[in-house]
Enzyme design. Sequence first.
Site, mmCIF file in Angstrom:
data_model
loop_
_atom_site.group_PDB
_atom_site.id
_atom_site.type_symbol
_atom_site.label_atom_id
_atom_site.label_comp_id
_atom_site.label_asym_id
_atom_site.label_seq_id
_atom_site.Cartn_x
_atom_site.Cartn_y
_atom_site.Cartn_z
ATOM 1 N N ASP A 51 0.869 -1.180 0.000
ATOM 2 C CA ASP A 51 0.000 0.000 0.000
ATOM 3 C C ASP A 51 0.904 1.228 0.000
ATOM 4 O OD1 ASP A 51 -2.240 1.836 0.475
ATOM 5 O OD2 ASP A 51 -3.342 0.069 1.118
ATOM 6 N N HIS A 78 2.122 1.870 -3.204
ATOM 7 C CA HIS A 78 1.183 2.790 -3.829
ATOM 8 C C HIS A 78 1.661 4.236 -3.761
ATOM 9 C CE1 HIS A 78 -2.492 -0.160 -3.423
ATOM 10 N NE2 HIS A 78 -1.445 -0.682 -4.042
#
Length: 531
Positions: free
Chosen positions: A337, A360
């Site tokens: 993430d 991310h």
Amino acid sequence: MSGISFRSLTLMLLVALLVWSSNFEACMARRGRHWRQTRVAASSLSKKKGKTSHSGRSSNHHHSSGSKQKPKPQPKPPSQNQAPTPSHNKPPTPPHYKTPLPAPVPKPRDDDQDYSYNVLDFGAKGDGSSDDTKAFQAAWAAACKVEASKIIVPAGYQFLVGPISFSGPYCQPNILFQLDGTIVAPSDSKWGKGLFQWLEFTKLRGITIQGKGVVDGRGSSWWQDTPYSDPYDDELKLIIPINSTHPPMIPIRNELNGKFSGIKPTALRFYGSFNVTVTGITIQNSPQCHLKFDNCGGVLVHDMSVSSPGDSPNTDGIHLQNSKDVLIHSSTLACGDDCISIQTGCSNVYVHNVNCGPGHGISIGSLGKDNTKACVSNITVRDIVMHNTMNGVRVKTWQGGSGSVQGVLFSNIQVNEVQLPIVIDQFYCDKSTCRNQSSAVALSGITYERIRGTYTVKPVHFACSDSLPCVDVTLNGIELKPVQERYHMYDPFCWQTFGELRTPTLPPIPCLQIGKPPNNKVNSDHDACDL
């Protein structure tokens, strides 16, 4: 007649002498009343105390007892700086231990005169299978009572530790947690249900975790048992793969709900603490976030690493929330993430010289979920290298929120095969559908400079609120080139985004509206934050 006169005269003289003597004694008694009272009181007190002598005084007073006899010494109450003398012959217990400990306490080293507490001395086995949780708790209980103490987790051992809280607020400040060994999490249901963190440090002043050790969350079982209802990153909606009907980078899923609950713990969390330092260690395979700071002030993170697979769900590298005065630098973050996630209540955050990927990217948000107020200010992210991440630098907010994001600088970001290098999304939604709402977190003063490298989907995506457009968005030195892979390529996108282009961009971004929007409400009372 003469005889009578002689006897009378003698009697008169005798009476006169008696009267004169009586008056003289009364006068001396009046003069010495206070002295006699003091003597009586002192004499009485000396009898009660066993006739202690008064040293340091010179007097001609006569004592009723023999002055050559030595009085027996009596115990004196300890002063504030003097520890009480034990009544037995055993060595005295150090003053910082109020209760017996389950294991022997190491003595302070003579070289630097500090207090060091090795978890092995408190019963830890370090074999990777014995439960060492109680040993860590005992070591912390001892170190907590001593300022500038040190807990030692030695190299060459693997310590199995269950959920544990190293907590204050009554601990002494400046405790050092020297982590050179490996701490591993339980791999089965011993975790329990509904846990939000595994290793927690709470309400401390001056806590440092350093060393060359590893914190291993063993998160693979948690990731496989993640239910489909878990939130996923909404920016997947912007990525459409070629010859596929499913978005890429879907987290690992299992159709059957496993033995773990939907709530997954963070590996290492700090809460309500000041002057926190984390350096040198590696955190890997956390069930969820790897390193989290909630309600902290004065945070320093440097020369550490995070390591988890790129498809592990919701495994943020470093998560900041309600924390101020944060410095993160010289670290490598690989996760599933956001490499760094900056949430509401954060200000004065400076991030530089960080390697990010997979993951991310670095994100501010998501902010304003469930109509909440979010405030973020004075954020600097610079000198970053990103490789194979979904996003680069991003701001994401929910519809319906309030508050503001102000004063953000993204500078000198090198992106390599990043899908979406520059993103502002005020329509964030981690569910299948979200209700349209007019209110929003106001975004202003966001600068992107020297963002360079390659992308695989879209160089710039600015989607701002209709009611509160993004203002003062500045682009300077943007050079992004496409890499044709398995995704459709898109041109830059802008919606309700106002600012300026200080230099020509590659590719051109003509959709950015120059200047200010009409009837802008960024500084309204509803959205203002106390900064």
